[in-house]
Write a protein that holds these residues in place. Structure first.
Motif, PDB file in Angstrom:
ATOM      1  N   ALA A 134       0.757  -1.150   0.017  1.00  6.37           N
ATOM      2  CA  ALA A 134      -0.064   0.048  -0.130  1.00  6.37           C
ATOM      3  C   ALA A 134       0.726   1.304  -0.004  1.00  6.37           C
ATOM      4  O   ALA A 134       1.828   1.193   0.866  1.00  6.37           O
ATOM      5  CB  ALA A 134      -0.961  -0.103   1.181  1.00  6.37           C
ATOM      6  N   THR A 146      -8.470   6.389   1.051  1.00 14.12           N
ATOM      7  CA  THR A 146      -8.619   5.738  -0.028  1.00 14.12           C
ATOM      8  C   THR A 146      -7.575   6.114  -1.123  1.00 14.12           C
ATOM      9  O   THR A 146      -7.060   7.138  -1.153  1.00 14.12           O
ATOM     10  CB  THR A 146     -10.094   6.012  -0.370  1.00 14.12           C
ATOM     11  OG1 THR A 146     -10.373   5.071  -1.535  1.00 14.12           O
ATOM     12  CG2 THR A 146     -10.317   7.797  -1.048  1.00 14.12           C
ATOM     13  N   GLN A 200      -6.982   0.442 -10.195  1.00 16.79           N
ATOM     14  CA  GLN A 200      -6.949  -0.004  -8.981  1.00 16.79           C
ATOM     15  C   GLN A 200      -7.843   1.144  -7.990  1.00 16.79           C
ATOM     16  O   GLN A 200      -7.472   2.304  -7.982  1.00 16.79           O
ATOM     17  CB  GLN A 200      -5.539  -0.108  -8.413  1.00 16.79           C
ATOM     18  CG  GLN A 200      -5.106  -0.490  -6.942  1.00 16.79           C
ATOM     19  CD  GLN A 200      -3.680  -0.317  -6.767  1.00 16.79           C
ATOM     20  OE1 GLN A 200      -2.869  -0.281  -7.735  1.00 16.79           O
ATOM     21  NE2 GLN A 200      -3.581  -0.986  -5.436  1.00 16.79           N
ATOM     22  N   ASP A 243      -8.286   1.249  -3.461  1.00 13.95           N
ATOM     23  CA  ASP A 243      -8.058   0.706  -2.003  1.00 13.95           C
ATOM     24  C   ASP A 243      -8.664   1.650  -1.162  1.00 13.95           C
ATOM     25  O   ASP A 243      -8.856   2.896  -1.377  1.00 13.95           O
ATOM     26  CB  ASP A 243      -6.380   0.909  -1.921  1.00 13.95           C
ATOM     27  CG  ASP A 243      -5.552   0.081  -3.092  1.00 13.95           C
ATOM     28  OD1 ASP A 243      -6.424  -0.619  -3.492  1.00 13.95           O
ATOM     29  OD2 ASP A 243      -4.314   0.275  -2.751  1.00 13.95           O
ATOM     30  N   HIS A 260      -8.238   2.008   3.303  1.00 14.47           N
ATOM     31  CA  HIS A 260      -7.417   1.724   4.326  1.00 14.47           C
ATOM     32  C   HIS A 260      -7.974   2.525   5.568  1.00 14.47           C
ATOM     33  O   HIS A 260      -8.170   3.447   5.716  1.00 14.47           O
ATOM     34  CB  HIS A 260      -5.850   1.749   4.295  1.00 14.47           C
ATOM     35  CG  HIS A 260      -5.279   0.938   3.433  1.00 14.47           C
ATOM     36  ND1 HIS A 260      -5.132   1.286   1.895  1.00 14.47           N
ATOM     37  CD2 HIS A 260      -4.931  -0.325   3.566  1.00 14.47           C
ATOM     38  CE1 HIS A 260      -4.554   0.180   1.331  1.00 14.47           C
ATOM     39  NE2 HIS A 260      -4.481  -0.815   2.049  1.00 14.47           N
ATOM     40  N   GLY A 297      -7.834  -3.923  -1.075  1.00 17.53           N
ATOM     41  CA  GLY A 297      -7.590  -3.114  -2.514  1.00 17.53           C
ATOM     42  C   GLY A 297      -8.226  -4.234  -3.452  1.00 17.53           C
ATOM     43  O   GLY A 297      -8.604  -5.149  -3.312  1.00 17.53           O
ATOM     44  N   THR A 298      -8.296  -3.701  -4.764  1.00 17.67           N
ATOM     45  CA  THR A 298      -8.943  -4.208  -5.785  1.00 17.67           C
ATOM     46  C   THR A 298      -8.287  -3.776  -7.009  1.00 17.67           C
ATOM     47  O   THR A 298      -8.115  -2.528  -7.200  1.00 17.67           O
ATOM     48  CB  THR A 298     -10.420  -4.000  -6.036  1.00 17.67           C
ATOM     49  OG1 THR A 298     -10.670  -2.585  -5.875  1.00 17.67           O
ATOM     50  CG2 THR A 298     -11.254  -4.533  -4.793  1.00 17.67           C
ATOM     51  N   ASN A 355      -4.903  -6.270   3.009  1.00 20.02           N
ATOM     52  CA  ASN A 355      -3.387  -5.762   3.423  1.00 20.02           C
ATOM     53  C   ASN A 355      -3.628  -5.667   4.935  1.00 20.02           C
ATOM     54  O   ASN A 355      -4.586  -5.059   5.445  1.00 20.02           O
ATOM     55  CB  ASN A 355      -3.367  -4.453   2.745  1.00 20.02           C
ATOM     56  CG  ASN A 355      -3.344  -4.381   1.396  1.00 20.02           C
ATOM     57  OD1 ASN A 355      -3.419  -5.208   0.776  1.00 20.02           O
ATOM     58  ND2 ASN A 355      -3.662  -3.281   0.637  1.00 20.02           N
ATOM     59  N   LYS A 374      -0.018  -9.361   2.673  1.00 19.33           N
ATOM     60  CA  LYS A 374      -1.070  -9.192   1.746  1.00 19.33           C
ATOM     61  C   LYS A 374      -1.603 -10.477   1.381  1.00 19.33           C
ATOM     62  O   LYS A 374      -0.928 -11.351   0.889  1.00 19.33           O
ATOM     63  CB  LYS A 374      -0.818  -8.331   0.513  1.00 19.33           C
ATOM     64  CG  LYS A 374      -1.824  -7.910  -0.477  1.00 19.33           C
ATOM     65  CD  LYS A 374      -1.192  -7.466  -1.775  1.00 19.33           C
ATOM     66  CE  LYS A 374      -0.272  -6.183  -1.811  1.00 19.33           C
ATOM     67  NZ  LYS A 374      -1.386  -4.946  -1.518  1.00 19.33           N
TER      68      LYS A 374
END
Length: 239
Positions: free
Chosen positions: A23, A108, A128, A130, A132, A163-164, A187, A204
């Motif tokens: 990340a 994000t 992508q 993400d 967190h 995450g994607t 993560n 991860k």
């Protein structure tokens, strides 16, 4: 020698499969602050006659704080370059929430990764997204309230998130139909902070709901026969 050759051959194959890094800047940088990050690590695989080991993907990332909430960053994947794959990533991290004393936060990240095989002119593009959550604490056991009001920026950070990656191609290499269009990742990480340096460690879970059987490599996964487990180590210099 044959085992070593197979090891590097597998690395070359894996670069085309997934070379995501850890990340990026879970807590956004301060306004006008800069950072250079060096990262190494990747999915853990079992290489016959060699070892079960994280693949040593490496990358260099530059980040800059545009505001106290927004950080932009770009990455160059150095291991991929050795094998003839020009891969870069870029994104923007935005802090969407912080607690009153800045102990807790949510951020994000929206970004992308691209890879070009310079030998075969193959091009890949993965969007992508993400998100967190992070928690800050003081490694030296100083009272957290005193730490955050004294002006010292040395509190450490624990984080976890989702995450994607999104697969835009509808066919695989040999004309097969692409079944996996969204690649999720979980993560879990820790930032050990000093005034200018950060030591990052991250675990991860990559594609934890997709079978890892009958693939070109033997992945190790904490979820058993699904996905892969990635291990990462990074060093960040802020200035």
């Amino acid at each position: 020698m044959k085992s070593i050759f197979n090891f590097f051959l597998i690395i070359g194959v894996l670069i085309g499969l997934n070379s995501c890094g850890p990340a990026r800047f879970v807590e956004p940088l301060r306004k006008y602050q800069n950072a250079i990050a060096l990262d190494v690590g990747g999915p853990v695989i079992s290489v016959p006659d060699v070892a079960t080991t994280p693949i040593p993907f490496s990358s260099i990332t530059y980040g800059r704080g545009i505001t106290n909430k927004l950080t932009i960053h770009g990455s160059w994947y150095t291991t991929a370059a050795i094998f003839g794959v020009a891969q870069i990533g870029a994104g923007a991290t935005y802090g969407i929430w912080k607690s009153k004393r800045n102990k807790h936060g949510i951020s994000t990240m929206l970004g992308f990764n691209t890879a070009i095989d310079v030998f075969e002119n193959n091009f890949k593009f993965w969007p992508q997204l993400d998100a967190h959550y992070y928690f800050k604490y003081n490694h030296k056991q100083i009272n957290q309230e005193d730490l955050l009001t004294s002006g010292r920026k040395v509190s450490n950070l624990l984080y976890f998130g989702v995450g994607t990656w999104y697969e835009l191609d509808r066919t695989k290499a040999h004309g097969e139909r692409q079944q996996t269009l969204v690649i999720p990742m979980l993560n879990f990480g820790h930032d050990l902070n000093w005034s200018r340096w950060t030591l990052k460690t991250e675990l991860k879970l990559i594609a934890p709901f997709t079978s890892n059987e009958n693939l070109v490599v033997d992945y190790f996964s904490l979820t058993g026969k699904n996905g892969a487990t990635g291990v990462y180590l990074g060093l960040i210099r802020k200035f």
